[in-house]
Scaffold this motif. Sequence first.
Motif, PDB file in Angstrom:
ATOM      1  N   GLN A 224       0.841  -1.199   0.000  1.00 13.35           N
ATOM      2  CA  GLN A 224       0.000   0.000   0.000  1.00 13.35           C
ATOM      3  C   GLN A 224       0.882   1.258   0.000  1.00 13.35           C
ATOM      4  OE1 GLN A 224      -3.204   0.806  -0.278  1.00 13.35           O
ATOM      5  NE2 GLN A 224      -3.049   2.935   0.414  1.00 13.35           N
TER       6      GLN A 224
ATOM      7  N   GLN B 284       4.030   1.558  -0.974  1.00 15.09           N
ATOM      8  CA  GLN B 284       4.786   1.642  -2.235  1.00 15.09           C
ATOM      9  C   GLN B 284       3.902   2.186  -3.357  1.00 15.09           C
ATOM     10  OE1 GLN B 284       7.964   0.927  -2.659  1.00 15.09           O
ATOM     11  NE2 GLN B 284       8.286   0.491  -4.828  1.00 15.09           N
ATOM     12  N   LEU B 285       2.678   1.658  -3.444  1.00 17.53           N
ATOM     13  CA  LEU B 285       1.798   2.001  -4.565  1.00 17.53           C
ATOM     14  C   LEU B 285       1.053   3.314  -4.339  1.00 17.53           C
ATOM     15  CD1 LEU B 285       0.644  -1.628  -5.301  1.00 17.53           C
ATOM     16  CD2 LEU B 285       1.959  -0.155  -6.868  1.00 17.53           C
ATOM     17  N   ALA B 286       1.121   3.836  -3.129  1.00 18.94           N
ATOM     18  CA  ALA B 286       0.524   5.159  -2.890  1.00 18.94           C
ATOM     19  C   ALA B 286       1.361   6.228  -3.585  1.00 18.94           C
ATOM     20  CB  ALA B 286       0.430   5.435  -1.393  1.00 18.94           C
TER      21      ALA B 286
ATOM     22  N   GLN C 272       3.507   5.562  -6.373  1.00 17.74           N
ATOM     23  CA  GLN C 272       3.834   5.298  -7.783  1.00 17.74           C
ATOM     24  C   GLN C 272       2.855   4.291  -8.379  1.00 17.74           C
ATOM     25  OE1 GLN C 272       7.816   4.059  -6.382  1.00 17.74           O
ATOM     26  NE2 GLN C 272       7.538   2.238  -7.673  1.00 17.74           N
ATOM     27  N   GLN C 273       2.742   4.333  -9.708  1.00 16.66           N
ATOM     28  CA  GLN C 273       1.746   3.502 -10.397  1.00 16.66           C
ATOM     29  C   GLN C 273       2.142   2.036 -10.477  1.00 16.66           C
ATOM     30  OE1 GLN C 273       0.161   5.029 -14.077  1.00 16.66           O
ATOM     31  NE2 GLN C 273      -1.255   5.976 -12.648  1.00 16.66           N
TER      32      GLN C 273
ATOM     33  N   TYR D 217      -7.074  -0.993   1.426  1.00 16.41           N
ATOM     34  CA  TYR D 217      -5.831  -0.736   0.700  1.00 16.41           C
ATOM     35  C   TYR D 217      -6.121  -0.160  -0.691  1.00 16.41           C
ATOM     36  CZ  TYR D 217      -4.270  -4.011   4.311  1.00 16.41           C
ATOM     37  OH  TYR D 217      -4.034  -4.634   5.518  1.00 16.41           O
ATOM     38  N   PRO D 218      -6.581   1.095  -0.765  1.00 14.46           N
ATOM     39  CA  PRO D 218      -6.997   1.663  -2.058  1.00 14.46           C
ATOM     40  C   PRO D 218      -5.877   1.765  -3.082  1.00 14.46           C
ATOM     41  CG  PRO D 218      -6.986   3.343  -0.321  1.00 14.46           C
ATOM     42  CD  PRO D 218      -6.804   2.026   0.359  1.00 14.46           C
ATOM     43  N   ALA D 219      -4.642   1.960  -2.631  1.00 11.11           N
ATOM     44  CA  ALA D 219      -3.554   2.039  -3.624  1.00 11.11           C
ATOM     45  C   ALA D 219      -3.332   0.665  -4.255  1.00 11.11           C
ATOM     46  CB  ALA D 219      -2.267   2.545  -2.967  1.00 11.11           C
TER      47      ALA D 219
ATOM     48  N   GLY E 236      -6.291   0.030  -6.661  1.00 10.78           N
ATOM     49  CA  GLY E 236      -6.102   0.861  -7.853  1.00 10.78           C
ATOM     50  C   GLY E 236      -5.102   0.215  -8.808  1.00 10.78           C
ATOM     51  N   TRP E 237      -4.052  -0.347  -8.239  1.00  9.85           N
ATOM     52  CA  TRP E 237      -3.008  -1.031  -9.044  1.00  9.85           C
ATOM     53  C   TRP E 237      -3.578  -2.298  -9.681  1.00  9.85           C
ATOM     54  CZ3 TRP E 237      -0.762  -5.726  -7.112  1.00  9.85           C
ATOM     55  CH2 TRP E 237       0.373  -6.182  -7.794  1.00  9.85           C
TER      56      TRP E 237
ATOM     57  N   ARG F 209      -5.556  -1.250 -12.587  1.00 15.06           N
ATOM     58  CA  ARG F 209      -4.669  -0.828 -13.700  1.00 15.06           C
ATOM     59  C   ARG F 209      -4.189  -2.041 -14.483  1.00 15.06           C
ATOM     60  NH1 ARG F 209      -3.148   3.071 -10.430  1.00 15.06           N
ATOM     61  NH2 ARG F 209      -1.337   2.089  -9.456  1.00 15.06           N
TER      62      ARG F 209
END
Length: 204
Positions: free
Chosen positions: A137, A139-141, A143-144, A175-177, A180-181, A184
């Motif tokens: 979470q 890490q991805l908050a 960067q994509q 864990y929204p990030a 989101g990943w 993607r």
Amino acid sequence: MKLYEFQRSGHSHKARLMLALLGLEYESVALNGQEGEHKSAAFLSKNPFGQVPVLEDGDTTIRDSQAILVYLARQYGAEHWLPLEPAAMAQVMAWLSTAANEIARGPALLRAHHKFGRDINLADAEQTTANLLAILQAQLAGQQWLAGDRISIADIAVYPYIALAPEGNIDLQPYPAITGWLARIQSLEGYTGMPGMWTPTATA
Ligand SMILES: N[C@@H](CCC(=O)N[C@@H](CS)C(=O)NCC(=O)O)C(=O)O
């Protein structure tokens, strides 16, 4: 190419997904795990560990899902899948290592327990998973993609068992990030999924 696999294996899905994203043709050889086909002499000659996935490409035989991703990236993929610049390559390799270690001991084991009834150390797997999800979470908050600013095999190695986390009774909503990943990756051209994976409309 031939991919020896189990249909419900997340490790096998890493290879399936990479082949699909690169638009590569291959023959799927689905082994019957219940009948022990993965422990037959014929299969042990391809992988002495008796595990799927195994990829055959002509005379080349590769065992281990991480190694298959490395092979496909370097043999058939564009540079961004596994950059050769040392520091960038090391960033990708760190996540391949995480896939083989914390992900295998965390969410993959929880799925094996809750979906397939495997006896595990539940507290250990839950702790490993909670720690892993917090790190992902964070890490991805910022960067994509997991390693660098383009998608790489780091993302493909980590993806299946995180997407399959709901089958291990793991709620990804906090864990929204991460979700989101996942979305993607699911929107990439050529993407292929498997039953049980998180989707944007999933509730857990
Ligand atoms: N490190 C291996 C692990 C592969 C693995 O655990 N495969 C499982 C299926 S998901 C398997 O073949 N299990 C049968 C066994 O270990 O006997 C990889 O990443 O490919």
